[in-house]
Enzyme design. Structure first.
Site, PDB file in Angstrom:
ATOM      1  N   THR A 277      21.644  -2.137 -17.408  1.00  0.00           N
ATOM      2  CA  THR A 277      22.708  -2.917 -18.053  1.00  0.00           C
ATOM      3  C   THR A 277      22.212  -4.301 -18.452  1.00  0.00           C
ATOM      4  OG1 THR A 277      23.343  -3.544 -15.827  1.00  0.00           O
ATOM      5  CG2 THR A 277      24.611  -1.796 -16.841  1.00  0.00           C
ATOM      6  N   PHE A 406      32.411  -6.608 -18.907  1.00  0.00           N
ATOM      7  CA  PHE A 406      32.247  -6.390 -17.470  1.00  0.00           C
ATOM      8  C   PHE A 406      33.455  -5.684 -16.852  1.00  0.00           C
ATOM      9  CE2 PHE A 406      29.244  -9.796 -18.447  1.00  0.00           C
ATOM     10  CZ  PHE A 406      28.102  -9.330 -17.810  1.00  0.00           C
ATOM     11  N   CYS A 413      33.103  -5.625 -12.758  1.00  0.00           N
ATOM     12  CA  CYS A 413      31.722  -5.687 -12.292  1.00  0.00           C
ATOM     13  C   CYS A 413      31.529  -6.719 -11.175  1.00  0.00           C
ATOM     14  CB  CYS A 413      30.824  -6.047 -13.467  1.00  0.00           C
ATOM     15  SG  CYS A 413      29.095  -6.101 -13.024  1.00  0.00           S
TER      16      CYS A 413
HETATM   17 MN1  MNH Z   1      28.261  -3.896 -13.393  1.00  0.00          MN
HETATM   18  C1  MNH Z   1      31.141  -2.300 -12.448  1.00  0.00           C
HETATM   19  C2  MNH Z   1      29.243  -3.769 -16.662  1.00  0.00           C
HETATM   20  C3  MNH Z   1      25.498  -5.744 -14.252  1.00  0.00           C
HETATM   21  C4  MNH Z   1      27.078  -3.701 -10.172  1.00  0.00           C
HETATM   22  N1  MNH Z   1      29.874  -3.156 -14.366  1.00  0.00           N
HETATM   23  C5  MNH Z   1      30.984  -2.562 -13.795  1.00  0.00           C
HETATM   24  C6  MNH Z   1      31.952  -2.252 -14.827  1.00  0.00           C
HETATM   25  C7  MNH Z   1      31.396  -2.657 -16.017  1.00  0.00           C
HETATM   26  C8  MNH Z   1      30.103  -3.236 -15.723  1.00  0.00           C
HETATM   27  C9  MNH Z   1      32.034  -2.522 -17.399  1.00  0.00           C
HETATM   28  C10 MNH Z   1      33.319  -1.594 -14.618  1.00  0.00           C
HETATM   29  C11 MNH Z   1      33.236  -0.090 -14.782  1.00  0.00           C
HETATM   30  C12 MNH Z   1      34.555   0.657 -14.644  1.00  0.00           C
HETATM   31  O1  MNH Z   1      35.632   0.052 -14.737  1.00  0.00           O
HETATM   32  O2  MNH Z   1      34.504   1.874 -14.444  1.00  0.00           O
HETATM   33  N2  MNH Z   1      27.471  -4.583 -15.152  1.00  0.00           N
HETATM   34  C13 MNH Z   1      28.048  -4.427 -16.378  1.00  0.00           C
HETATM   35  C14 MNH Z   1      27.206  -5.082 -17.368  1.00  0.00           C
HETATM   36  C15 MNH Z   1      26.152  -5.647 -16.684  1.00  0.00           C
HETATM   37  C16 MNH Z   1      26.330  -5.330 -15.273  1.00  0.00           C
HETATM   38  C17 MNH Z   1      27.499  -5.110 -18.869  1.00  0.00           C
HETATM   39  C18 MNH Z   1      24.990  -6.468 -17.173  1.00  0.00           C
HETATM   40  C19 MNH Z   1      24.934  -7.076 -18.335  1.00  0.00           C
HETATM   41  N3  MNH Z   1      26.563  -4.585 -12.401  1.00  0.00           N
HETATM   42  C20 MNH Z   1      25.600  -5.398 -12.923  1.00  0.00           C
HETATM   43  C21 MNH Z   1      24.697  -5.811 -11.875  1.00  0.00           C
HETATM   44  C22 MNH Z   1      25.131  -5.209 -10.720  1.00  0.00           C
HETATM   45  C23 MNH Z   1      26.314  -4.452 -11.057  1.00  0.00           C
HETATM   46  C24 MNH Z   1      23.513  -6.738 -12.055  1.00  0.00           C
HETATM   47  C25 MNH Z   1      24.590  -5.288  -9.311  1.00  0.00           C
HETATM   48  C26 MNH Z   1      23.763  -6.156  -8.868  1.00  0.00           C
HETATM   49  N4  MNH Z   1      28.950  -3.114 -11.647  1.00  0.00           N
HETATM   50  C27 MNH Z   1      28.305  -3.136 -10.432  1.00  0.00           C
HETATM   51  C28 MNH Z   1      29.131  -2.484  -9.431  1.00  0.00           C
HETATM   52  C29 MNH Z   1      30.315  -2.089 -10.077  1.00  0.00           C
HETATM   53  C30 MNH Z   1      30.169  -2.509 -11.480  1.00  0.00           C
HETATM   54  C31 MNH Z   1      28.767  -2.304  -7.972  1.00  0.00           C
HETATM   55  C32 MNH Z   1      31.519  -1.390  -9.447  1.00  0.00           C
HETATM   56  C33 MNH Z   1      32.428  -2.451  -8.871  1.00  0.00           C
HETATM   57  C34 MNH Z   1      33.652  -1.865  -8.183  1.00  0.00           C
HETATM   58  O3  MNH Z   1      34.248  -0.907  -8.700  1.00  0.00           O
HETATM   59  O4  MNH Z   1      33.997  -2.393  -7.129  1.00  0.00           O
END
Ligand code: MNH
Length: 474
Positions: A277, A406, A413
């Protein structure tokens, strides 16, 4: 005869691609290798809400900003887990991303881990991010010719995350091939995603089990590597990384801790959710900067102002939020190409969406971010890259929830600050250190993996000479 389709929205129907066939439904309109990219094409003219039926599975997509904003209202809606996500539970179980809203381990992990993801917690990851970026630059300096941006950025974000999460060095910059773990993990999860699409087909479960068997070896390797890492550390009270926090923190009231299995699910989740991501976000930003010389010059000017004369200069923790223009460049890249391209929402109780459509808790809609972020009702000239859309005054003029890279609400996220801190820091250092030129003949192609990333995009890097002098203002 036809049994009721899954996700049937009380029998309401929505525009669809118009080539629906008996039995297989709309299967023909979607390219199974690029389901989201093909969606952006065939869904383009169907209006703000449309559907796709594959065998008995119905998918409802929302592309209009107004309906999407409504779905993001956390008081009425919550995260849903469509088949492509539930299929990942085979690997990531009740880890944060794949847990159902009411699963106890979601609440527990969320509460234990939130403190590790606040803005101030980034202070402890900052030196790791700097060190990893420096290794990438050294690695580039040893190569000749253009560099593959996505591949480089993926190595970088994978290393940063594995170091920050469990103090593990995959040696990405000392070997020419990525560590086998990375490939095994990505392939295992891609199989999961394909399986998610198959489950709706007659015989799909059988094919799914076949894929699982074929995949079992890779998955066993990934699981073992992580389980060994966890076992090695259990018993130590070291809390300097995410693994240490998960092993040693108890819930303040209940005294509960995460199980070893759940910790493996969380680490796998962080690795997967957190590396491609951020890598994609960096790569798209570099693509657009290479295509927009004015933006590139402004970003470089900002990097130079803050980082000073030495091209190898690096920011302090406190300086990272000061790169406001660079941050806007990233925001704008994630608008046009949100690297997590979609997420799904369900109502908490029976409700009416857009004053028209009855929606019940068992119904879900997929928000297609690539379309919502380009809805002409909100975004003028939506295909034009313009970081100034994210000037505070312009953000204020847009309706709430127009921009959701996000996600939304409680399940948004958890790694947002981590991703933004890392991406801004890396872009600032990179632009301060190098001049970059993209191949003018390159046409953007997007690779759809678990996330979206530019494919085969290369830049040529030229070291900037010390002292860096601020570019002339035209
Ligand atoms: Mn990330 C959930 C986008 C970086 C860990 N992330 C989400 C969701 C999106 C998202 C959209 C919600 C999905 C849903 O509703 O089903 N995340 C991103 C993007 C980037 C990103 C566009 C970078 C740019 N994410 C990261 C990083 C980490 C991470 C870095 C960890 C270090 N993300 C997560 C986790 C979730 C999440 C864990 C789930 C959170 C939850 O449901 O409690």
């Amino acid at each position: 005869m036809g049994r009721k389709p899954k996700n049937d929205w009380s029998g309401q129907s929505f525009p669809h691609a118009g080539r629906r066939k008996p039995f297989i439904g709309d299967l023909g309109v979607s390219d199974p290798r690029h389901p989201l990219l093909s969606l952006l094409e065939w869904g383009a003219d169907l209006g703000p809400i449309y559907e796709m039926r594959i065998f008995r599975q119905n998918f409802v997509f929302v592309s209009g900003a107004e309906l999407a904003a409504e779905l993001c209202d956390e008081s009425r809606f919550c995260k849903a887990l469509p088949p492509a996500i539930t299929a990942l539970r085979h690997y990531a179980g009740d880890g944060l991303f794949t847990a159902y809203n009411d699963e106890p381990n979601w609440q527990l992990a969320h509460e234990l881990l939130m403190p590790a993801f606040t803005k101030s917690a980034m202070q402890s990851y900052h030196p790791i991010m700097l060190e990893t970026a420096a290794e990438l630059f050294d690695y580039w300096d040893r190569q000749s010719g253009p560099v593959d941006v996505t591949r480089s950025m993926t190595k970088l974000t994978m290393e940063t995350l594995s170091r920050a999460a469990f103090s593990h060095d995959f040696g990405s910059f000392t070997t020419s091939q990525p560590h086998p773990f990375v490939g095994a993990m990505v392939r295992a999860l891609e199989t999961g995603r394909r399986k998610g699409g198959l489950l709706t087909a007659p015989g799909g479960r059988l094919i799914g089990r076949y894929l699982d068997r074929r995949n079992a070896e890779q998955q066993a390797y990934v699981d073992k590597l992580l389980d060994d890492l966890i076992a090695e550390r259990s018993g130590s009270d070291d809390q300097h990384d995410l693994l240490g926090i998960m092993l040693n923190t108890e819930h303040a009231e209940t005294g509960e801790k995460l199980s070893a299995l759940n910790i493996r699910y969380q680490i796998l989740t962080f690795l997967v959710a957190g590396h491609e991501t951020t890598s994609g976000a960096l790569s798209f930003a570099l693509y657009y900067l290479s295509r927009n010389p004015d933006c590139l010059a402004a970003a470089q000017r900002e990097a130079d102002e803050i980082l000073g004369d030495d091209p190898a200069g690096v920011p302090t923790f406190e300086q990272v939020p000061k790169f406001r223009y660079i941050r806007r460049c990233l925001d704008e890249a994630l608008r046009i190409w949100p690297t997590v391209p979609a997420f799904a929402r369900s109502p908490r109780e029976d409700t009416t969406l857009g004053d028209r459509y009855l929606m019940r808790p068992e119904d879900w809609a997929v928000i297609v971010l690539g379309q919502v972020h380009r809805d002409p009702a909100v975004w003028e000239d939506p295909d034009v890259y313009d970081p100034d859309r994210f000037l505070p005054a312009n953000v204020k003029q847009r309706p709430a929830h127009s921009y959701k890279p996000f996600g939304a609400g409680l399940r948004a996220c958890i790694g947002r600050q981590f991703a933004l801190h890392e991406a801004v820091l890396v872009l600032a250092c990179l632009l301060h250190r190098y001049d970059l030129a993209g191949d003018p003949g390159y046409e953007l192609t997007v690779d759809e993996r678990l996330t979206m990333v530019p494919q085969d995009f290369e830049v040529t890097l030229e070291p900037r000479r010390a002292p860096v002098t601020a570019s002339p203002v035209s």
